[in-house]
Design a protein around this motif. Structure first.
Motif, PDB file in Angstrom:
ATOM      1  N   SER A 162       0.796  -1.228   0.000  1.00  0.00           N
ATOM      2  CA  SER A 162       0.000   0.000   0.000  1.00  0.00           C
ATOM      3  C   SER A 162       0.827   1.277   0.000  1.00  0.00           C
ATOM      4  N   LEU A 163       2.092   1.221   0.460  1.00  0.00           N
ATOM      5  CA  LEU A 163       2.932   2.422   0.479  1.00  0.00           C
ATOM      6  C   LEU A 163       3.903   2.477  -0.700  1.00  0.00           C
ATOM      7  N   LEU A 164       3.693   1.635  -1.689  1.00  0.00           N
ATOM      8  CA  LEU A 164       4.574   1.624  -2.851  1.00  0.00           C
ATOM      9  C   LEU A 164       4.538   2.962  -3.582  1.00  0.00           C
ATOM     10  N   PHE A 165       3.375   3.600  -3.612  1.00  0.00           N
ATOM     11  CA  PHE A 165       3.270   4.889  -4.310  1.00  0.00           C
ATOM     12  C   PHE A 165       4.098   5.973  -3.631  1.00  0.00           C
ATOM     13  N   ILE A 166       4.352   5.837  -2.332  1.00  0.00           N
ATOM     14  CA  ILE A 166       5.207   6.798  -1.625  1.00  0.00           C
ATOM     15  C   ILE A 166       6.641   6.702  -2.141  1.00  0.00           C
ATOM     16  N   VAL A 167       7.115   5.483  -2.381  1.00  0.00           N
ATOM     17  CA  VAL A 167       8.453   5.290  -2.950  1.00  0.00           C
ATOM     18  C   VAL A 167       8.539   5.962  -4.314  1.00  0.00           C
ATOM     19  N   VAL A 168       7.486   5.803  -5.117  1.00  0.00           N
ATOM     20  CA  VAL A 168       7.482   6.393  -6.465  1.00  0.00           C
ATOM     21  C   VAL A 168       7.476   7.919  -6.389  1.00  0.00           C
ATOM     22  N   LEU A 169       6.595   8.501  -5.576  1.00  0.00           N
ATOM     23  CA  LEU A 169       6.507   9.955  -5.481  1.00  0.00           C
ATOM     24  C   LEU A 169       7.790  10.561  -4.908  1.00  0.00           C
ATOM     25  N   VAL A 222      10.193 -15.217  -4.619  1.00  0.00           N
ATOM     26  CA  VAL A 222       9.098 -15.000  -3.665  1.00  0.00           C
ATOM     27  C   VAL A 222       7.721 -14.915  -4.326  1.00  0.00           C
ATOM     28  N   HIS A 223       7.663 -14.752  -5.635  1.00  0.00           N
ATOM     29  CA  HIS A 223       6.387 -14.725  -6.375  1.00  0.00           C
ATOM     30  C   HIS A 223       5.417 -13.665  -5.835  1.00  0.00           C
ATOM     31  N   PRO A 224       5.699 -12.374  -6.040  1.00  0.00           N
ATOM     32  CA  PRO A 224       4.757 -11.339  -5.576  1.00  0.00           C
ATOM     33  C   PRO A 224       3.414 -11.450  -6.299  1.00  0.00           C
ATOM     34  N   HIS A 225       2.371 -10.909  -5.675  1.00  0.00           N
ATOM     35  CA  HIS A 225       1.055 -10.850  -6.310  1.00  0.00           C
ATOM     36  C   HIS A 225       0.995  -9.546  -7.115  1.00  0.00           C
ATOM     37  N   TRP A 226       1.261  -9.660  -8.417  1.00  0.00           N
ATOM     38  CA  TRP A 226       1.454  -8.472  -9.239  1.00  0.00           C
ATOM     39  C   TRP A 226       0.225  -7.576  -9.335  1.00  0.00           C
ATOM     40  N   VAL A 257       0.579  -5.380  -6.498  1.00  0.00           N
ATOM     41  CA  VAL A 257       1.680  -4.440  -6.727  1.00  0.00           C
ATOM     42  C   VAL A 257       1.183  -3.252  -7.538  1.00  0.00           C
ATOM     43  N   MET A 258       0.448  -3.525  -8.605  1.00  0.00           N
ATOM     44  CA  MET A 258      -0.098  -2.453  -9.438  1.00  0.00           C
ATOM     45  C   MET A 258      -1.040  -1.553  -8.629  1.00  0.00           C
ATOM     46  N   ALA A 259      -1.838  -2.145  -7.753  1.00  0.00           N
ATOM     47  CA  ALA A 259      -2.752  -1.356  -6.925  1.00  0.00           C
ATOM     48  C   ALA A 259      -1.981  -0.449  -5.971  1.00  0.00           C
ATOM     49  N   LEU A 303      14.812   3.884  -8.294  1.00  0.00           N
ATOM     50  CA  LEU A 303      13.407   3.731  -7.937  1.00  0.00           C
ATOM     51  C   LEU A 303      12.974   2.274  -8.033  1.00  0.00           C
ATOM     52  N   LEU A 304      13.354   1.608  -9.108  1.00  0.00           N
ATOM     53  CA  LEU A 304      12.973   0.206  -9.290  1.00  0.00           C
ATOM     54  C   LEU A 304      13.575  -0.679  -8.199  1.00  0.00           C
ATOM     55  N   ILE A 305      14.811  -0.387  -7.791  1.00  0.00           N
ATOM     56  CA  ILE A 305      15.444  -1.190  -6.745  1.00  0.00           C
ATOM     57  C   ILE A 305      14.761  -0.948  -5.400  1.00  0.00           C
ATOM     58  N   ASN A 306      14.455   0.320  -5.086  1.00  0.00           N
ATOM     59  CA  ASN A 306      13.738   0.599  -3.839  1.00  0.00           C
ATOM     60  C   ASN A 306      12.360  -0.032  -3.841  1.00  0.00           C
ATOM     61  N   ALA A 307      11.688   0.025  -4.992  1.00  0.00           N
ATOM     62  CA  ALA A 307      10.381  -0.622  -5.097  1.00  0.00           C
ATOM     63  C   ALA A 307      10.519  -2.127  -4.914  1.00  0.00           C
ATOM     64  N   ALA A 308      11.600  -2.699  -5.464  1.00  0.00           N
ATOM     65  CA  ALA A 308      11.828  -4.140  -5.335  1.00  0.00           C
ATOM     66  C   ALA A 308      12.031  -4.539  -3.880  1.00  0.00           C
ATOM     67  N   ILE A 309      12.713  -3.698  -3.088  1.00  0.00           N
ATOM     68  CA  ILE A 309      12.912  -3.996  -1.667  1.00  0.00           C
ATOM     69  C   ILE A 309      11.561  -4.056  -0.951  1.00  0.00           C
ATOM     70  N   LEU A 310      10.716  -3.050  -1.221  1.00  0.00           N
ATOM     71  CA  LEU A 310       9.400  -3.021  -0.575  1.00  0.00           C
ATOM     72  C   LEU A 310       8.538  -4.196  -1.037  1.00  0.00           C
ATOM     73  N   ILE A 311       8.565  -4.488  -2.337  1.00  0.00           N
ATOM     74  CA  ILE A 311       7.766  -5.598  -2.874  1.00  0.00           C
ATOM     75  C   ILE A 311       8.230  -6.925  -2.284  1.00  0.00           C
ATOM     76  N   LEU A 312       9.545  -7.100  -2.172  1.00  0.00           N
ATOM     77  CA  LEU A 312      10.091  -8.319  -1.576  1.00  0.00           C
ATOM     78  C   LEU A 312       9.590  -8.481  -0.139  1.00  0.00           C
ATOM     79  N   ALA A 313       9.649  -7.385   0.641  1.00  0.00           N
ATOM     80  CA  ALA A 313       9.208  -7.450   2.035  1.00  0.00           C
ATOM     81  C   ALA A 313       7.706  -7.733   2.119  1.00  0.00           C
ATOM     82  N   ALA A 314       6.930  -7.126   1.223  1.00  0.00           N
ATOM     83  CA  ALA A 314       5.484  -7.348   1.234  1.00  0.00           C
ATOM     84  C   ALA A 314       5.142  -8.789   0.881  1.00  0.00           C
ATOM     85  N   ALA A 315       5.804  -9.329  -0.144  1.00  0.00           N
ATOM     86  CA  ALA A 315       5.495 -10.688  -0.607  1.00  0.00           C
ATOM     87  C   ALA A 315       6.009 -11.743   0.358  1.00  0.00           C
TER      88      ALA A 315
END
Length: 442
Positions: free
Chosen positions: A67-74, A191-195, A198-200, A269-281
């Motif tokens: 849910s906080l992935l958009f914060i990383v992007v902004l 880890v197979h994230p739920h893509w 991720v988009m949401a 940005l992609l690497i930071n997003a990947a860290i968050l996605i990894l932790a979420a998944a």
């Protein structure tokens, strides 16, 4: 009396010695000119994927999923905008932010700016010490104290770069970034994230940050993303490209450097997003929503993913992150010292002084707090960076708005509005972070 610098052949980190040393062939094909301007953005991008970012991204993914992935992007988009201002200042004026601050402000004000900038570099280096020490601890099972001591030897790496030119340094940084990027691609595959989720998470949502805890963490992500010393650094290293001082050449250099900046920071940005996605998944999706320490993330990866390879790769990428920041911290230190004080010392001495000052709080923290020192000191380092940020942002925006200084390359009205809006938002967010952190520590 200032020390004398070695020649360019033996001191690739010294800004004034490498200015204009990367030739840009006139009339070369566009792709070749793009390649010649590629590099400074990579050095800057390292500051946006250091252990401080890891700590905030891991906690955000663990506690709140995607849910906080958009914060990383902004936050990354704000960083891109500010780094583009810094790049334009250096190319248009032929001077960096530190040099211009020294010449445009009173000696007392300039000294305060220099001191704050030095503190920010030491705070950032503290994060690299902790990240490197933790990586050694995880990979080799040594104590954190031993890991901290091992990070002192990165001065030898800097000495080993004698005789290398600035393009060699950029190539080394590219290799380290590639190590981090490939490592996270492999981990995400495991880890197979739920893509769809991720988009949401990329869609901005006030509901996601309406409560105090996620808002605090979101501001922490912002504070860990925009690094004050990177603004000084970028305005200097873009001058390593040999650019004619006519309007057309400067405009072309700004366009190509802007492309380098955007591409490099999108990678960060992609690497930071990947860290968050990894932790979420890996953690949030499996019920482990209280993972707030990097070491906890490492220990949980293997049993959750089903292979110890993911955890080892995690530690290797952490080590690569800390070591790559070592190089850029050295260059930033040279830029700030030379720009504000006109003081030149060999790069290995600069590296030794900065690392020695960062080792002291790291060793004290590890000895008194044990393994819990890593998380506590990482938070403290980000708060110190937050305090210094407005003192770098304000002169940068003022200078790039100044038509007498920038000429035709001064900010236009839309850019001015965006820049000042970012200044207000980032300053207010960082002040709120500091106040909340002080209250929490109390």
């Amino acid at each position: 009396m200032p020390f004398n610098l070695p020649t360019t052949a033996t001191a690739p980190f010294c800004p004034s010695e490498v200015q204009g040393t990367v030739a840009v062939p006139q009339g070369a094909p566009l792709w070749k000119r793009i390649m010649q301007f590629a590099g400074p953005g990579l050095l800057i991008s390292i500051g946006y994927m250091d252990p401080g970012n890891w700590a905030t991204d891991i906690e955000a993914g663990s506690r709140y999923g995607y849910s906080l992935l958009f914060i990383v992007v902004l936050s990354s988009l704000a960083a891109i905008a500010l780094q583009c201002l810094s790049m334009r200042l250096g190319i248009a004026t032929g001077q960096d932010l530190a040099q211009l601050s020294r010449s445009r402000y009173s000696p007392a004000v300039a000294r305060v700016q220099w001191l704050l900038a030095e503190v920010s570099i030491i705070a950032c280096d503290l994060a690299e010490v902790l990240g490197g020490a933790l990586a050694f601890h995880l990979l080799f099972k040594c104590s954190l104290t031993t890991g901290v001591i091992l990070t002192a030897f990165d001065t030898l790496i800097v000495l080993g770069l004698k005789g290398k030119n600035f393009r060699d340094l950029e190539a080394i940084i590219l290799g380290l970034i590639a190590t981090i990027g490939i490592g996270y691609i492999v981990q995400l595959v495991l880890v197979h994230p739920h893509w769809p989720s991720v988009m949401a998470g990329l869609v901005p949502s006030w509901h996601a940050v309406s409560a105090r805890e996620p808002l605090y963490l979101s501001i922490g992500i912002l504070g860990a993303t925009v690094m004050p010393h990177n603004l000084y650094l970028h305005s200097s290293i873009v001058q390593t490209r040999a650019v004619k001082r006519d309007s057309r050449s400067i405009a072309s250099a700004i366009r190509l450097s802007r492309l380098d900046t955007i591409v490099s920071l999108v990678i960060a940005l992609l690497i930071n997003a990947a860290i968050l996605i990894l932790a979420a998944a890996a953690f949030n999706a499996t019920g482990h929503n209280q993972v707030t320490e990097i070491e906890d993330a490492y220990r949980l990866l293997a049993p959750i993913v089903g292979t110890g390879f993911a955890a080892v790769l995690f530690a290797i990428t952490l080590l690569a992150s800390g070591q790559s920041s070592t190089f850029t911290g050295t260059v930033a230190g040279q830029v700030i010292m030379e720009g504000f004080l006109k003081l030149k010392i060999p790069c290995w001495q600069r590296r030794f002084i900065t690392r020695a000052l960062a080792l002291i709080p790291a060793l004290i923290g590890v000895q008194t707090l044990g393994n819990g020192a890593v998380g506590t000191l990482l938070v403290a380092s980000q708060v110190v960076l937050s305090l210094q940020l407005p003192f770098a942002l304000y002169p940068l925006i003022r200078m790039t708005n100044d038509r007498a200084l920038m000429g035709e390359f001064a900010n236009r009205l839309p850019t001015r509005l965006i820049a000042w809006a970012l200044f207000v938002v980032i300053t207010a967010a960082n002040l709120w972070l500091v106040v909340q952190t002080v209250g929490w520590l109390g």
